[in-house]
Design a protein around this motif. Sequence first.
Motif, PDB file in Angstrom:
ATOM      1  N   ARG A   1      -8.617  -0.896  -1.649  1.00 22.90           N
ATOM      2  CA  ARG A   1      -9.625  -1.819  -2.177  1.00 22.90           C
ATOM      3  C   ARG A   1      -9.041  -2.761  -3.226  1.00 22.90           C
ATOM      4  NH1 ARG A   1     -13.044   2.574  -1.962  1.00 22.90           N
ATOM      5  NH2 ARG A   1     -12.746   2.949  -4.181  1.00 22.90           N
ATOM      6  N   ASP A   2      -8.201  -2.215  -4.102  1.00 20.69           N
ATOM      7  CA  ASP A   2      -7.582  -3.043  -5.140  1.00 20.69           C
ATOM      8  C   ASP A   2      -6.750  -4.156  -4.510  1.00 20.69           C
ATOM      9  OD1 ASP A   2      -6.709  -3.709  -7.861  1.00 20.69           O
ATOM     10  OD2 ASP A   2      -4.774  -2.916  -7.207  1.00 20.69           O
ATOM     11  N   LEU A   3      -5.946  -3.805  -3.521  1.00 21.71           N
ATOM     12  CA  LEU A   3      -5.109  -4.822  -2.886  1.00 21.71           C
ATOM     13  C   LEU A   3      -5.939  -5.784  -2.038  1.00 21.71           C
ATOM     14  CD1 LEU A   3      -1.977  -2.674  -2.056  1.00 21.71           C
ATOM     15  CD2 LEU A   3      -2.150  -4.522  -3.738  1.00 21.71           C
TER      16      LEU A   3
ATOM     17  N   ARG B   1      -9.198  10.306   1.199  1.00 18.57           N
ATOM     18  CA  ARG B   1      -8.829  10.454  -0.208  1.00 18.57           C
ATOM     19  C   ARG B   1      -9.303   9.243  -0.994  1.00 18.57           C
ATOM     20  NH1 ARG B   1      -3.958  13.891  -1.710  1.00 18.57           N
ATOM     21  NH2 ARG B   1      -4.059  12.490  -3.487  1.00 18.57           N
ATOM     22  N   ALA B   2     -10.025   9.494  -2.039  1.00 16.85           N
ATOM     23  CA  ALA B   2     -10.555   8.409  -2.868  1.00 16.85           C
ATOM     24  C   ALA B   2      -9.442   7.597  -3.521  1.00 16.85           C
ATOM     25  CB  ALA B   2     -11.494   8.958  -3.929  1.00 16.85           C
TER      26      ALA B   2
ATOM     27  N   VAL C   1       0.844  -1.199   0.000  1.00 17.35           N
ATOM     28  CA  VAL C   1       0.000   0.000   0.000  1.00 17.35           C
ATOM     29  C   VAL C   1       0.879   1.250   0.000  1.00 17.35           C
ATOM     30  CG1 VAL C   1      -1.743   1.308   1.266  1.00 17.35           C
ATOM     31  CG2 VAL C   1      -1.930  -1.173   1.131  1.00 17.35           C
ATOM     32  N   LEU C   2       1.905   1.268   0.856  1.00 17.53           N
ATOM     33  CA  LEU C   2       2.794   2.436   0.931  1.00 17.53           C
ATOM     34  C   LEU C   2       3.484   2.720  -0.399  1.00 17.53           C
ATOM     35  CD1 LEU C   2       4.427   2.032   4.448  1.00 17.53           C
ATOM     36  CD2 LEU C   2       2.834   3.808   3.710  1.00 17.53           C
ATOM     37  N   GLU C   3       3.945   1.686  -1.076  1.00 19.59           N
ATOM     38  CA  GLU C   3       4.607   1.884  -2.370  1.00 19.59           C
ATOM     39  C   GLU C   3       3.674   2.571  -3.362  1.00 19.59           C
ATOM     40  OE1 GLU C   3       5.906  -2.015  -3.523  1.00 19.59           O
ATOM     41  OE2 GLU C   3       7.548  -2.009  -2.057  1.00 19.59           O
ATOM     42  N   ARG C   4       2.429   2.168  -3.368  1.00 19.61           N
ATOM     43  CA  ARG C   4       1.467   2.768  -4.300  1.00 19.61           C
ATOM     44  C   ARG C   4       1.106   4.195  -3.889  1.00 19.61           C
ATOM     45  NH1 ARG C   4       1.399  -2.483  -4.521  1.00 19.61           N
ATOM     46  NH2 ARG C   4       0.730  -3.621  -6.358  1.00 19.61           N
ATOM     47  N   ILE C   5       0.958   4.431  -2.592  1.00 16.34           N
ATOM     48  CA  ILE C   5       0.656   5.780  -2.113  1.00 16.34           C
ATOM     49  C   ILE C   5       1.804   6.726  -2.428  1.00 16.34           C
ATOM     50  CG2 ILE C   5       0.408   7.187  -0.021  1.00 16.34           C
ATOM     51  CD1 ILE C   5      -1.282   4.895   1.131  1.00 16.34           C
ATOM     52  N   GLU C   6       3.014   6.278  -2.164  1.00 19.45           N
ATOM     53  CA  GLU C   6       4.182   7.147  -2.359  1.00 19.45           C
ATOM     54  C   GLU C   6       4.466   7.407  -3.833  1.00 19.45           C
ATOM     55  OE1 GLU C   6       7.008   5.208   0.189  1.00 19.45           O
ATOM     56  OE2 GLU C   6       6.056   6.049   1.987  1.00 19.45           O
TER      57      GLU C   6
END
Length: 81
Positions: free
Chosen positions: A70-72, A62-63, A15-20
Amino acid sequence: MAKPTRTAEQLKQMVLERIEAIPDLKGQVTDVHRGGVVGTGLGGDDGPSWTIPVRTDRGLHRADIARIIRDLQERYDLDDD
């Protein structure tokens, strides 16, 4: 068909990798940074087996981050062994 499992730490890192990777979030502290992945007691058709608790004002929701989670959740279950 069973989903592959990941540990809480692996899911948090994913999740962090995708957020960052979101330019305007680089360097920002999110609920994912503050907390982590927790089991929901669900799984399979009942719903996602893990979530990330909200620790900040829901008005800051944040959407794009919700979509990442949700994807993960759709791809992986929590390995709670």
